[in-house]
Design a protein around this motif. Structure first.
Motif, PDB file in Angstrom:
ATOM      1  N   ASP A 135       0.815  -1.217   0.000  1.00  0.00           N
ATOM      2  CA  ASP A 135       0.000   0.000   0.000  1.00  0.00           C
ATOM      3  C   ASP A 135       0.844   1.259   0.000  1.00  0.00           C
ATOM      4  O   ASP A 135       0.327   2.362   0.184  1.00  0.00           O
ATOM      5  N   GLY A 136       2.166   1.118  -0.161  1.00  0.00           N
ATOM      6  CA  GLY A 136       3.026   2.290  -0.219  1.00  0.00           C
ATOM      7  C   GLY A 136       3.130   3.046   1.085  1.00  0.00           C
ATOM      8  O   GLY A 136       3.368   4.254   1.094  1.00  0.00           O
ATOM      9  N   ASP A 137       2.991   2.339   2.216  1.00  0.00           N
ATOM     10  CA  ASP A 137       2.931   3.017   3.509  1.00  0.00           C
ATOM     11  C   ASP A 137       4.248   3.649   3.934  1.00  0.00           C
ATOM     12  O   ASP A 137       4.267   4.490   4.838  1.00  0.00           O
ATOM     13  N   ALA A 138       5.367   3.281   3.281  1.00  0.00           N
ATOM     14  CA  ALA A 138       6.656   3.888   3.612  1.00  0.00           C
ATOM     15  C   ALA A 138       7.004   5.034   2.672  1.00  0.00           C
ATOM     16  O   ALA A 138       8.093   5.611   2.776  1.00  0.00           O
ATOM     17  N   GLY A 164      -1.056   3.921   9.310  1.00  0.00           N
ATOM     18  CA  GLY A 164      -2.103   3.503   8.392  1.00  0.00           C
ATOM     19  C   GLY A 164      -2.664   4.599   7.522  1.00  0.00           C
ATOM     20  O   GLY A 164      -3.278   4.325   6.498  1.00  0.00           O
ATOM     21  N   GLY A 165      -2.475   5.844   7.912  1.00  0.00           N
ATOM     22  CA  GLY A 165      -3.035   6.943   7.126  1.00  0.00           C
ATOM     23  C   GLY A 165      -2.424   7.058   5.747  1.00  0.00           C
ATOM     24  O   GLY A 165      -3.135   7.317   4.766  1.00  0.00           O
ATOM     25  N   ALA A 219      -6.135   5.223  -2.225  1.00  0.00           N
ATOM     26  CA  ALA A 219      -7.104   6.122  -2.862  1.00  0.00           C
ATOM     27  C   ALA A 219      -6.481   6.813  -4.079  1.00  0.00           C
ATOM     28  O   ALA A 219      -7.141   6.965  -5.122  1.00  0.00           O
ATOM     29  N   GLU A 220      -5.214   7.215  -3.960  1.00  0.00           N
ATOM     30  CA  GLU A 220      -4.547   7.862  -5.092  1.00  0.00           C
ATOM     31  C   GLU A 220      -4.404   6.904  -6.265  1.00  0.00           C
ATOM     32  O   GLU A 220      -4.630   7.284  -7.421  1.00  0.00           O
ATOM     33  N   GLN A 221      -4.031   5.648  -5.981  1.00  0.00           N
ATOM     34  CA  GLN A 221      -3.897   4.680  -7.071  1.00  0.00           C
ATOM     35  C   GLN A 221      -5.232   4.386  -7.731  1.00  0.00           C
ATOM     36  O   GLN A 221      -5.318   4.208  -8.943  1.00  0.00           O
ATOM     37  N   VAL A 242      -0.653  12.579  -5.487  1.00  0.00           N
ATOM     38  CA  VAL A 242      -0.236  13.865  -4.925  1.00  0.00           C
ATOM     39  C   VAL A 242       0.811  13.677  -3.839  1.00  0.00           C
ATOM     40  O   VAL A 242       1.782  14.444  -3.744  1.00  0.00           O
ATOM     41  N   SER A 243       0.663  12.662  -3.008  1.00  0.00           N
ATOM     42  CA  SER A 243       1.614  12.457  -1.913  1.00  0.00           C
ATOM     43  C   SER A 243       3.020  12.154  -2.417  1.00  0.00           C
ATOM     44  O   SER A 243       3.998  12.333  -1.687  1.00  0.00           O
TER      45      SER A 243
END
Length: 243
Positions: A48-51, A61-62, A69-71, A201-202
């Motif tokens: 989930d790209g959490d790093a 988790g945020g 959502a971005e993907q 965006v992140s």
């Protein structure tokens, strides 16, 4: 050199990546060209790209939720609405039997003719494509394609408990390698590729002013290598036959 299948022979494509945004940097223009032709495309995103990202207020988790959502939004911009997130932790992916089983499961569910994934080889010309997660996912995906997904006796629980029949993928396209042997002209879809990248965006906000120039630059270099006319854009792949 392996010759790629004609797109007319392909009804379904599965894209397996390590992180949200990997497909958009590597293949979103090609994906848009596929969906324009009526080819079904499914994304399987291992982490989930959490790093990732630059806003570390979004831990616990945020960040993972944001990147999913971005993907999902990026996928819509190139015509993809079917996404499978496997939930592995970003930065810690290893080429394990468990990962092979999880990818083989998705292959048997989706039953694609073509799989797109990252190369398992290290790129010594550009280090960015050689993230350890990319290499682990590429290697596990190739193993899941052959022999796991096509062998009814591999991971028998997939058949016995889940009813997932064996499936043979016809070919694999690898992204991120040092050289390509197949190019897709994405001149008509490059704007949608860039729009998909901007959805992350992140990951791209800090380079928002320069990302389009950067992307068009390497796509133009691909087009030149492919022998396309000046002003064209292309994405490059290494084609692996599974026959």
């Amino acid at each position: 050199m392996v010759t790629a299948l004609d797109d007319a022979e392909v009804s379904t494509v599965l894209v397996v990546t390590a992180h949200p945004d990997d497909v958009d940097f590597g293949a979103a223009g090609t994906v848009a060209a596929f969906t324009d032709k009526g080819i079904r495309v499914v994304y399987c995103v291992v982490t989930d790209g959490d790093a990732g990202g630059f806003d570390r207020e979004l831990d616990n988790g945020g960040m993972a939720e944001l990147r999913r959502a971005e993907q999902t939004e990026a996928a819509k911009r190139v015509g993809v609405t079917d996404l499978r997130f496997l939930g592995y932790h970003d930065g810690t992916v290893e080429q394990t039997l468990g990962l092979r089983r999880d990818i083989a499961r998705v292959i048997r569910q989706v039953r694609p003719d073509r799989v797109i994934t990252s190369t398992p080889e290290r790129n010594y010309a550009r280090i960015q494509p050689s993230h350890p997660d990319h290499r682990a996912v590429g290697g596990a995906t190739l193993d899941a394609v052959y022999p796991d997904a096509r062998n009814p006796y591999a991971f028998p629980e997939l058949l016995n408990d889940e009813g997932l029949e064996a499936w043979s993928v016809k070919e694999v396209w690898l992204t991120g390698g040092q050289s390509s042997d197949h190019y897709v002209d994405i001149t008509a879809t490059v704007d949608r590729k860039i729009a998909a990248l901007r959805a992350h965006v992140s990951q791209t906000a800090h380079i928002a002013d320069g990302i389009e120039q950067f992307v068009r630059g390497f796509l133009a270099a691909n087009a030149k290598a492919a022998g396309l006319p000046e002003g064209s854009y292309a994405e490059g792949f290494q084609v692996v036959s599974t026959g």
